[in-house]
Design a protein around this motif. Structure first.
Motif, PDB file in Angstrom:
ATOM      1  N   GLU A  89      -0.398  34.272   9.149  1.00  0.00           N
ATOM      2  CA  GLU A  89      -1.687  34.204   9.835  1.00  0.00           C
ATOM      3  C   GLU A  89      -2.710  35.137   9.186  1.00  0.00           C
ATOM      4  OE1 GLU A  89      -3.535  35.231  14.233  1.00  0.00           O
ATOM      5  OE2 GLU A  89      -1.383  34.898  14.038  1.00  0.00           O
TER       6      GLU A  89
ATOM      7  N   SER B 138      -6.127  33.957   7.336  1.00  0.00           N
ATOM      8  CA  SER B 138      -7.400  34.446   7.879  1.00  0.00           C
ATOM      9  C   SER B 138      -8.223  35.174   6.809  1.00  0.00           C
ATOM     10  CB  SER B 138      -7.126  35.376   9.054  1.00  0.00           C
ATOM     11  OG  SER B 138      -8.322  35.923   9.547  1.00  0.00           O
TER      12      SER B 138
ATOM     13  N   LYS C 108     -11.961  34.239   5.530  1.00  0.00           N
ATOM     14  CA  LYS C 108     -13.083  35.175   5.665  1.00  0.00           C
ATOM     15  C   LYS C 108     -13.703  35.545   4.321  1.00  0.00           C
ATOM     16  CE  LYS C 108     -11.348  37.290   9.870  1.00  0.00           C
ATOM     17  NZ  LYS C 108     -10.662  38.454  10.457  1.00  0.00           N
TER      18      LYS C 108
END
Length: 67
Positions: A23, A27, A31
């Motif tokens: 995860e 992420s 980003k």
């Protein structure tokens, strides 16, 4: 389509910890690089410490010396 391969020594890493790594990496790529999570692949390879070397030695041997 990012592909990330994480290699770690096989030492009691839980399924929950692996999920956090997957995860977190997904992420971060979203980003920082604006990558689509649905096309981001994260693979975790667990390597036995006999098969992992640092400075010319197996981790197994280095750890025995540290004790």
């Amino acid at each position: 389509m990012p592909y990330v391969n994480i290699k770690i020594t096989k030492e009691n890493v839980t399924s929950e910890q692996k999920a956090q790594l997957i995860e977190g990496v997904t992420s971060l790529l979203q980003k920082v690089l604006n990558k689509n999570p649905s096309t981001t692949f994260v693979i975790i390879d667990e390597v036995e410490i006999d098969n992992w070397g640092i400075a010319g030695e197996q981790v197994t041997i280095r750890r025995k010396k540290e004790k």
